[in-house]
Scaffold this active site. Sequence first.
Site, short mmCIF file in Angstrom:
data_model
loop_
_atom_site.label_atom_id
_atom_site.label_comp_id
_atom_site.label_asym_id
_atom_site.label_seq_id
_atom_site.Cartn_x
_atom_site.Cartn_y
_atom_site.Cartn_z
N ARG A 212 15.01 56.00 23.73
CA ARG A 212 13.85 56.82 23.39
C ARG A 212 14.28 58.05 22.59
O ARG A 212 13.64 58.43 21.59
CB ARG A 212 13.11 57.25 24.66
CG ARG A 212 12.30 56.15 25.31
CD ARG A 212 11.39 56.70 26.39
NE ARG A 212 12.11 57.09 27.59
CZ ARG A 212 12.32 56.30 28.64
NH1 ARG A 212 11.90 55.06 28.62
NH2 ARG A 212 12.96 56.74 29.71
N ASP A 299 9.83 46.46 22.32
CA ASP A 299 10.39 46.49 23.68
C ASP A 299 9.51 45.63 24.58
O ASP A 299 8.78 46.15 25.44
CB ASP A 299 10.46 47.93 24.17
CG ASP A 299 11.14 48.04 25.53
OD1 ASP A 299 11.93 47.14 25.88
OD2 ASP A 299 10.88 49.03 26.25
N CYS A 339 15.20 42.77 27.60
CA CYS A 339 15.57 43.22 28.94
C CYS A 339 15.87 42.05 29.85
O CYS A 339 15.91 42.20 31.08
CB CYS A 339 14.47 44.10 29.54
SG CYS A 339 12.92 43.24 29.81
#
Length: 395
Positions: A212, A299, A339
């Site tokens: 981020r 993401d 992820c």
Amino acid sequence: MKPALYLHPKREKSLFRRHPWLFSNAVERVEGSPARGDIVSIYSSAGQWLAYAGYSPDSQIRARVWSFDKRTPVTTEFFIEKLQQAQAGRALLSEFSQTNSYRLVAGENDGLPGVTIDRYADVLVIQLLSAGADWCRSMLLEALTTLYPNCCVYERSDVDVRKKEGLEPVTGLLAGTLPPQPMVIEENGLKLWVDIITGHKTGYYLDQRNNRQLVGQLARGRRVLNCFSYTGGFGTYALAGQAASVMNLDVSQNALDIAAANVSLNQLDDTRIQHIKIDVFQALRDYQGELNFDLIVLDPPKFVDSKAHLKRASRGYQDINRLAMGLLEPGGLLATFSCSGLMPKELFQKIVADAALDAGRQIQFIKALEQAEDHPVAGPYPEGFYLKGFLCRVF
């Protein structure tokens, strides 16, 4: 008779390498009558003691190792020592970022298999993901309240993986007084709303902290598209980094409302940001030929739940990366992530490269991205490296 598992001949190799998992097909016989989660001793086929572990009769991972030292039984003192070791490791976090929220325990990587603990200011949120961790709840809680007497402890053991362990979802306050939710945390000079009761995971994606910050540093003057934005962390950083514009895309209106609240909380210019409730996969298709961006963040949620789904997940990752590249101006930046712990880094890089070919674009891999420092990876447990990504330049 104390409960014990005896292994098939030549099935001790992984334990000698200190890997914490023992699969069901390695077990020759069970002695005694261990209950779900009970602490059992592991023995080789020749009768050599190997480890103490938590027993899980319903899972393919039949036992998860607590200790490889016979002199170290699993007691409250065991958990106190492990927590102290984990906390000492998090002292390094201040070298990389400033935050009052971090992952205190990362399961097997901190020698506590199936245990996740995230700290949000003075709130400790625990997830017990395995039968052994669930069985040790009272000892773990005693250790936490001993070491962190000023913190409240809240349980978020409401994840699907517990079904594989024969466990039901469990949530609720275990100790102390929970502050009103959502609550504000601090991260790299920004303030962010987090709801530990209803938020994803334990409330927030702490593992993306560094990424981020990187997006915020790159955002100046750029038009930013933040896909699968959740509560807008990447978007908030981009806006604070003087992005020309930001679009947060997510299917959850509640998450987008929190994203908007984060903009107000940090007194940022809300005329330069949009929060759009939409299916991201459809949006990436609809925007082709209509909108262009200088920086896109991809993401997505985890696509891979098992090795059997890896091929299908690879197609999904390739598809969304291809579509995202179609929206980038020449020379634009793509921060793309997986992820999924079962997705190898090398395969993910190939998927992104193939997506560029499909999109008729050229790509440069500028920087490899990964989970933050409070999500360490234990040497014998490569599965602990789950978040991988790349910062790419697309022509």
